[in-house]
Scaffold this motif. Sequence first.
Motif, short mmCIF file in Angstrom:
data_model
loop_
_atom_site.label_atom_id
_atom_site.label_comp_id
_atom_site.label_asym_id
_atom_site.label_seq_id
_atom_site.Cartn_x
_atom_site.Cartn_y
_atom_site.Cartn_z
N UNK A 88 -0.74 6.51 4.21
CA UNK A 88 -1.39 7.26 5.29
C UNK A 88 -2.09 8.48 4.73
N UNK A 89 -1.45 9.16 3.79
CA UNK A 89 -2.05 10.32 3.14
C UNK A 89 -3.31 9.94 2.38
N UNK A 90 -3.29 8.79 1.71
CA UNK A 90 -4.48 8.34 0.97
C UNK A 90 -5.64 8.04 1.93
N UNK A 91 -5.33 7.48 3.08
CA UNK A 91 -6.38 7.22 4.07
C UNK A 91 -6.98 8.54 4.57
N UNK A 92 -6.14 9.56 4.72
CA UNK A 92 -6.64 10.87 5.12
C UNK A 92 -7.52 11.49 4.03
N UNK A 93 -7.15 11.28 2.76
CA UNK A 93 -7.99 11.76 1.65
C UNK A 93 -9.36 11.08 1.70
N UNK A 94 -9.38 9.79 1.96
CA UNK A 94 -10.64 9.06 2.08
C UNK A 94 -11.47 9.63 3.22
N UNK A 95 -10.83 9.88 4.34
CA UNK A 95 -11.54 10.43 5.51
C UNK A 95 -12.15 11.78 5.18
N UNK A 130 1.02 -1.28 13.96
CA UNK A 130 2.02 -0.47 14.66
C UNK A 130 2.21 0.87 13.96
N UNK A 131 2.30 0.86 12.64
CA UNK A 131 2.47 2.11 11.88
C UNK A 131 1.25 3.02 12.08
N UNK A 132 0.05 2.44 12.02
CA UNK A 132 -1.16 3.24 12.22
C UNK A 132 -1.19 3.86 13.61
N UNK A 137 0.88 -1.17 0.00
CA UNK A 137 0.00 0.00 0.00
C UNK A 137 0.92 1.21 0.00
N UNK A 138 1.22 1.69 -1.20
CA UNK A 138 2.13 2.82 -1.37
C UNK A 138 1.64 3.69 -2.52
#
Length: 100
Positions: free
Chosen positions: A57-64, A85-87, A21-22
Amino acid sequence: MVERFFDKKTGCLTITINGRFDYSCHKMFKEAFTSVTTAASYDVNLADVSYLDSSALGMLLLLRDHAGGDRAQVRLLHANGAVLDILKIANFHRLFNIAE
């Protein structure tokens, strides 16, 4: 690889990510959630994610943000130990519902 499934009954859009996931997933991931305008909630299945970086992580923020920001109903599901752990290091447990 990114797959999506929209359940018309519940209004839930499930996005499943396999492998890394990159940034290489950016276009497919964004299309997965922007192509369904009637989603009431979002599930991101991370069970088969082997690697996650800052662009993910940025893509997850875009989704949010797309889902409504603080009012968003976004769940991150089945994250393995390293991904979890990263999350947590990124404090995503404060922004997302992280479930097993």
